[in-house]
Design a protein around this motif. Structure first.
Motif, PDB file in Angstrom:
ATOM      1  N   THR A  54       0.835  -1.198   0.000  1.00 29.33           N
ATOM      2  CA  THR A  54       0.000   0.000   0.000  1.00 29.33           C
ATOM      3  C   THR A  54       0.874   1.254   0.000  1.00 29.33           C
ATOM      4  OG1 THR A  54      -1.710  -1.191   1.240  1.00 29.33           O
ATOM      5  CG2 THR A  54      -1.830   1.221   1.230  1.00 29.33           C
ATOM      6  N   ALA A  55       1.887   1.268   0.853  1.00 31.34           N
ATOM      7  CA  ALA A  55       2.816   2.403   0.907  1.00 31.34           C
ATOM      8  C   ALA A  55       3.578   2.546  -0.407  1.00 31.34           C
ATOM      9  CB  ALA A  55       3.789   2.220   2.072  1.00 31.34           C
ATOM     10  N   LEU A  56       3.906   1.420  -1.024  1.00 27.55           N
ATOM     11  CA  LEU A  56       4.640   1.446  -2.284  1.00 27.55           C
ATOM     12  C   LEU A  56       3.817   2.116  -3.382  1.00 27.55           C
ATOM     13  CD1 LEU A  56       7.331   0.478  -3.505  1.00 27.55           C
ATOM     14  CD2 LEU A  56       6.191  -1.687  -4.081  1.00 27.55           C
ATOM     15  N   GLY A  57       2.527   1.789  -3.455  1.00 33.45           N
ATOM     16  CA  GLY A  57       1.670   2.438  -4.433  1.00 33.45           C
ATOM     17  C   GLY A  57       1.565   3.927  -4.208  1.00 33.45           C
ATOM     18  N   LEU A  58       1.557   4.313  -2.952  1.00 32.49           N
ATOM     19  CA  LEU A  58       1.500   5.729  -2.594  1.00 32.49           C
ATOM     20  C   LEU A  58       2.699   6.470  -3.179  1.00 32.49           C
ATOM     21  CD1 LEU A  58      -0.588   7.179  -0.617  1.00 32.49           C
ATOM     22  CD2 LEU A  58       1.296   7.165   1.029  1.00 32.49           C
ATOM     23  N   VAL A  59       3.881   5.908  -2.985  1.00 33.83           N
ATOM     24  CA  VAL A  59       5.109   6.543  -3.465  1.00 33.83           C
ATOM     25  C   VAL A  59       5.188   6.515  -4.988  1.00 33.83           C
ATOM     26  CG1 VAL A  59       7.624   6.343  -3.474  1.00 33.83           C
ATOM     27  CG2 VAL A  59       6.363   6.114  -1.334  1.00 33.83           C
ATOM     28  N   ALA A  60       4.700   5.425  -5.591  1.00 37.51           N
ATOM     29  CA  ALA A  60       4.713   5.317  -7.044  1.00 37.51           C
ATOM     30  C   ALA A  60       3.686   6.240  -7.697  1.00 37.51           C
ATOM     31  CB  ALA A  60       4.440   3.871  -7.458  1.00 37.51           C
ATOM     32  N   GLY A  61       2.808   6.849  -6.893  1.00 37.70           N
ATOM     33  CA  GLY A  61       1.776   7.709  -7.442  1.00 37.70           C
ATOM     34  C   GLY A  61       0.706   6.934  -8.170  1.00 37.70           C
ATOM     35  N   ALA A  62       0.526   5.655  -7.786  1.00 35.60           N
ATOM     36  CA  ALA A  62      -0.447   4.781  -8.436  1.00 35.60           C
ATOM     37  C   ALA A  62      -1.295   4.134  -7.353  1.00 35.60           C
ATOM     38  CB  ALA A  62       0.255   3.724  -9.281  1.00 35.60           C
ATOM     39  N   PHE A  63      -2.418   4.763  -7.022  1.00 38.76           N
ATOM     40  CA  PHE A  63      -3.280   4.244  -5.962  1.00 38.76           C
ATOM     41  C   PHE A  63      -4.660   4.845  -6.075  1.00 38.76           C
ATOM     42  CE2 PHE A  63      -1.572   8.185  -4.302  1.00 38.76           C
ATOM     43  CZ  PHE A  63      -2.628   8.760  -3.598  1.00 38.76           C
ATOM     44  N   VAL A  64      -5.595   4.208  -5.410  1.00 35.22           N
ATOM     45  CA  VAL A  64      -6.942   4.733  -5.245  1.00 35.22           C
ATOM     46  C   VAL A  64      -7.138   4.928  -3.745  1.00 35.22           C
ATOM     47  CG1 VAL A  64      -9.414   4.167  -5.437  1.00 35.22           C
ATOM     48  CG2 VAL A  64      -7.850   3.649  -7.321  1.00 35.22           C
ATOM     49  N   ALA A  65      -7.886   5.921  -3.335  1.00 37.76           N
ATOM     50  CA  ALA A  65      -8.152   6.135  -1.913  1.00 37.76           C
ATOM     51  C   ALA A  65      -9.610   6.526  -1.724  1.00 37.76           C
ATOM     52  CB  ALA A  65      -7.237   7.220  -1.345  1.00 37.76           C
ATOM     53  N   VAL A  66     -10.159   6.113  -0.584  1.00 38.67           N
ATOM     54  CA  VAL A  66     -11.533   6.488  -0.230  1.00 38.67           C
ATOM     55  C   VAL A  66     -11.525   7.148   1.142  1.00 38.67           C
ATOM     56  CG1 VAL A  66     -12.657   4.723  -1.642  1.00 38.67           C
ATOM     57  CG2 VAL A  66     -11.977   4.162   0.697  1.00 38.67           C
ATOM     58  N   GLY A  67     -12.366   8.175   1.305  1.00 36.68           N
ATOM     59  CA  GLY A  67     -12.427   8.823   2.608  1.00 36.68           C
ATOM     60  C   GLY A  67     -12.800  10.287   2.524  1.00 36.68           C
ATOM     61  N   ASP A  68     -12.407  11.010   3.578  1.00 34.97           N
ATOM     62  CA  ASP A  68     -12.669  12.445   3.690  1.00 34.97           C
ATOM     63  C   ASP A  68     -11.780  12.987   4.810  1.00 34.97           C
ATOM     64  OD1 ASP A  68     -13.879  11.570   6.046  1.00 34.97           O
ATOM     65  OD2 ASP A  68     -15.909  12.129   5.454  1.00 34.97           O
ATOM     66  N   GLY A  69     -12.207  14.046   5.467  1.00 30.40           N
ATOM     67  CA  GLY A  69     -11.393  14.644   6.518  1.00 30.40           C
ATOM     68  C   GLY A  69     -11.159  13.752   7.718  1.00 30.40           C
ATOM     69  N   ASP A  70     -11.930  12.677   7.841  1.00 32.56           N
ATOM     70  CA  ASP A  70     -11.721  11.725   8.937  1.00 32.56           C
ATOM     71  C   ASP A  70     -10.740  10.623   8.557  1.00 32.56           C
ATOM     72  OD1 ASP A  70     -13.174  12.737  11.079  1.00 32.56           O
ATOM     73  OD2 ASP A  70     -15.058  11.919  10.338  1.00 32.56           O
ATOM     74  N   GLY A  71     -10.046  10.775   7.443  1.00 31.94           N
ATOM     75  CA  GLY A  71      -9.034   9.806   7.055  1.00 31.94           C
ATOM     76  C   GLY A  71      -9.339   9.149   5.714  1.00 31.94           C
ATOM     77  N   TRP A  72      -8.279   8.671   5.072  1.00 34.63           N
ATOM     78  CA  TRP A  72      -8.367   8.030   3.760  1.00 34.63           C
ATOM     79  C   TRP A  72      -7.757   6.634   3.832  1.00 34.63           C
ATOM     80  CZ3 TRP A  72     -10.557  10.386  -0.566  1.00 34.63           C
ATOM     81  CH2 TRP A  72     -10.893  11.724  -0.410  1.00 34.63           C
TER      82      TRP A  72
END
Length: 264
Positions: free
Chosen positions: A207-225
């Motif tokens: 999950t962290a790797l996708g974040l750094v690679a700029g390749a990810f999907v995220a769901v959420g809002d101000g209470d966290g993603w």
């Protein structure tokens, strides 16, 4: 790259940390498990992550900016529960006692990582901290990549293990690793990761790797993603359900890199 499976037991080593390392040719990993007690928690995290540069860390537990108590049912949890829950399971609610406990333990682990690791600055949208720390949820992360999750026999206690085995056998996890780290191969077979908590920590590291690679999907809002796989890895039928949820909550879905299976 760091991934943490957050446990709540003061007696059993149900928490685990994974560190992903790589060079120009291969990817390796190291695991350590710990109990939800001090100084064991901080000591193990420091032993694995302390004083070492890390591009990002992802933790399997509710987190939001400020790492305070959330105490309510979040949009991130709703997005992965509506329509998707009956197929691939769902996150626990941050407002119930178990969810509050997990949130508290995740906050402690996040603070321990930030205290000892040389963590890079966050460069992604939907960041919850100045440093690159994020929330993972292995069950949904893995389940979204399955073509037919209803055909995988699971119980609540072994869902992530069954999904991990299936996605290892069909090569999906290997393809994801190579997608984020082109030209590298695992130093050992992914099938050698057999412990439940190690597997969860490894998925958090992915999950962290996708974040750094700029390749990810995220769901959420101000209470966290909650951070999920890159859009091209989410199976079309799962993407359709995620998109339907997004149509009801348009600001709760974020796509970075890649092309999703259909319109958001």
């Amino acid at each position: 790259m760091l991934g943490l499976d957050v446990g709540c037991s003061p007696r059993r080593r149900s928490s685990a940390i994974c560190r992903l390392d790589w060079d120009g040719e291969s990817v390796s990993w190291h695991f350590a498990r710990f109990r939800a007690v001090e100084p064991e928690r901080s000591g193990i995290i420091a032993a694995v992550a302390g004083g070492r540069p890390a591009l990002a860390a992802a933790l399997d537990g509710p987190l939001r900016a400020g790492f305070d108590e959330i105490g309510r049912y979040r949009m991130a949890e709703r997005m992965l529960t509506r329509r998707l829950g009956p197929l691939i399971g769902k996150p626990g609610q941050s407002g119930v006692p178990v969810g509050r406990l997990l949130n508290a333990q995740a906050n402690l682990c996040a603070r321990a990582v930030l205290a000892v690791a040389d963590l890079a600055s966050a460069r992604h949208d939907v960041a919850i901290d100045a440093k690159a720390v994020a929330e993972a949820f292995p069950n949904s992360f893995l389940g979204l990549m399955l073509d037919a999750p209803e055909k995988v026999p699971v119980r609540r206690s072994n869902r992530s293990d069954r999904y991990f085995v299936q996605l290892t056998r069909d090569g999906t996890l290997l393809r994801l690793l190579e997608h984020c780290l082109p030209g590298r191969r695992p130093a050992v077979d992914l099938a050698t990761i057999t412990n439940h908590d190690d597997r969860a920590a490894f998925v958090c590291a992915l999950t962290a790797l996708g974040l750094v690679a700029g390749a990810f999907v995220a769901v959420g809002d101000g209470d966290g993603w909650i951070v999920l796989p890159p859009a091209p890895f989410i199976r079309p039928r799962r993407w359709a359900l995620l998109a339907a949820n997004s149509a009801e909550s348009p600001d709760a879905l974020h796509v970075a890199g890649g092309v999703p299976h259909g319109p958001v």
